[in-house]
Design an enzyme around this catalytic site. Structure first.
Site, short mmCIF file in Angstrom:
data_model
loop_
_atom_site.label_atom_id
_atom_site.label_comp_id
_atom_site.label_asym_id
_atom_site.label_seq_id
_atom_site.Cartn_x
_atom_site.Cartn_y
_atom_site.Cartn_z
N CYS A 115 0.65 -1.43 -0.14
CA CYS A 115 0.14 -0.06 0.20
C CYS A 115 0.91 1.28 0.15
O CYS A 115 0.36 2.37 -0.30
CB CYS A 115 -0.94 -0.01 1.17
SG CYS A 115 -2.41 -1.39 1.28
N HIS A 250 -3.24 7.47 2.28
CA HIS A 250 -3.59 6.14 1.83
C HIS A 250 -4.88 6.07 2.41
O HIS A 250 -5.25 6.21 3.46
CB HIS A 250 -2.68 5.19 2.12
CG HIS A 250 -3.08 3.62 1.73
ND1 HIS A 250 -3.51 3.32 0.79
CD2 HIS A 250 -3.09 2.80 2.80
CE1 HIS A 250 -3.98 2.20 0.83
NE2 HIS A 250 -3.67 1.62 2.12
N ASN A 280 -9.87 0.07 0.02
CA ASN A 280 -8.56 0.37 -0.17
C ASN A 280 -8.06 -0.26 -1.40
O ASN A 280 -7.94 -1.43 -1.74
CB ASN A 280 -7.98 -0.57 1.07
CG ASN A 280 -6.51 -0.62 1.07
OD1 ASN A 280 -5.85 0.02 0.47
ND2 ASN A 280 -5.85 -1.23 2.29
#
Length: 323
Positions: A115, A250, A280
């Site tokens: 990520c 993020h 996500n």
């Protein structure tokens, strides 16, 4: 002599057409919309269709970024794709994108930092431009996590979505006003590698290659490490929390985003949030959020933008840019 900087000249994004709501997941899992929203802030996610791949989504996002910048594939010197879900072990996603775009010069490669991948890729591209090895770079995050999820595991499958985001960087001579990428800051600590991982790979036929996560432990590390990385970026540029116009984090979990924003003393209206609609999307989440906020007019030229991410590894980092 003025310093060479990387200017964020173009922005693009792509989300698959199919949307999966929390209610749809609740129809086949022991979960509910309230349970998912209350713990993550997520209401829906986009899921790749049969024709969507890491390459095809990256190409769509890249084309948008080039179009925004008024550039063509001939203007691209480097392509860096951050992905944990490539279509093939090799060739890299980046060279497939290069071929699809018709970018006949330059080079491309993939980068895997989960990520945090976009922050890592942005840092690499910025370094190439600052060193003179490239005059421009496409930095892309493209992920199809739906294909590595265990869809019977409510602790992970509700968290992720698919998509791609891109920025186009061009070299500029800074006139002293701090335009472009000011600094990037990267970190990792492999002793936490088992907190968030995929239990297989091309060379491991004995494993199903599904994403596994110890959610509580990841959350425990996230706010502290991200806040420290944010402070590091500000200190490196002699700036304070008050100087930040936008936080583009993020998009993993709304509670993590809120925690970092509180430490920055940033009001909610200055934090770009897409996790409620995108879930996500790993390395794609920051460029997707950035693209949305630039195109809808929230982020304006001259705004100081702070980006941060944490992912499996553990990896984490931050980037500070003035658009």
């Amino acid at each position: 002599m003025t310093a060479k900087r990387s200017l964020l000249s173009g922005f693009g994004g792509y989300l698959p057409e199919r949307i999966v709501t929390n209610d749809e997941l609740a129809s086949r899992l022991d979960t509910s919309d309230d349970w998912i929203r209350g713990r993550t802030g997520i209401g829906q996610r986009h899921v790749a269709g049969e024709g969507d791949t890491a390459v095809s989504m990256a190409v769509q996002a890249a084309r948008q970024a080039l179009d925004y910048a008024g550039a063509t594939p001939d203007d691209v010197d480097a392509i860096i794709v951050a992905t944990s879900t490539p279509d093939q072990a090799f060739p890299s996603t980046a060279v497939r994108v290069q071929a699809e775009l018709g970018a006949t010069s330059g080079f491309g490669f993939d980068l895997a930092a989960a990520c945090s991948g976009f922050i890592y890729a942005l840092s690499m591209a910025d370094s190439l431009i600052r060193s003179g090895q490239a005059r421009s770079a496409l930095v892309i995050g493209s992920e199809v996590y739906s294909r590595i999820l265990d869809w019977s595991d409510r602790g992970t499958c509700v968290l992720f979505g698919d998509g791609a985001g891109a920025v186009f960087l061009t070299a500029t001579q800074d006139a002293g006003e701090g335009t472009g990428i000011l600094s990037t800051h990267l970190h990792s600590d492999g002793q936490y590698g088992d907190l968030l991982y995929v239990d297989g790979a091309t060379g491991r036929h004995d494993m199903p290659a599904h994403l596994r996560m110890q959610g509580r432990e990841v959350f425990r590390h996230a706010v502290g490490k991200l806040s420290a990385s944010v402070d590091e970026a500000l200190a490196a540029n002699n700036l304070t929390h008050a100087d930040v116009k936008w936080l583009v984090p993020h998009q993993a979990n709304l509670r993590i985003i809120d925690g970092v924003a509180r430490k920055l003393a940033l009001p909610a209206e200055r934090v770009v949030v897409t996790v409620d609609r995108h879930a996500n999307t790993s390395a794609a989440s920051i460029p997707l959020a950035l693209n949305e906020a630039v195109r809808d007019g929230r982020i304006q030229k001259g705004d100081l933008v702070l980006m941060e991410a944490l992912g499996g590894g553990l990896t984490w980092g931050s980037a500070l840019a003035r658009l």
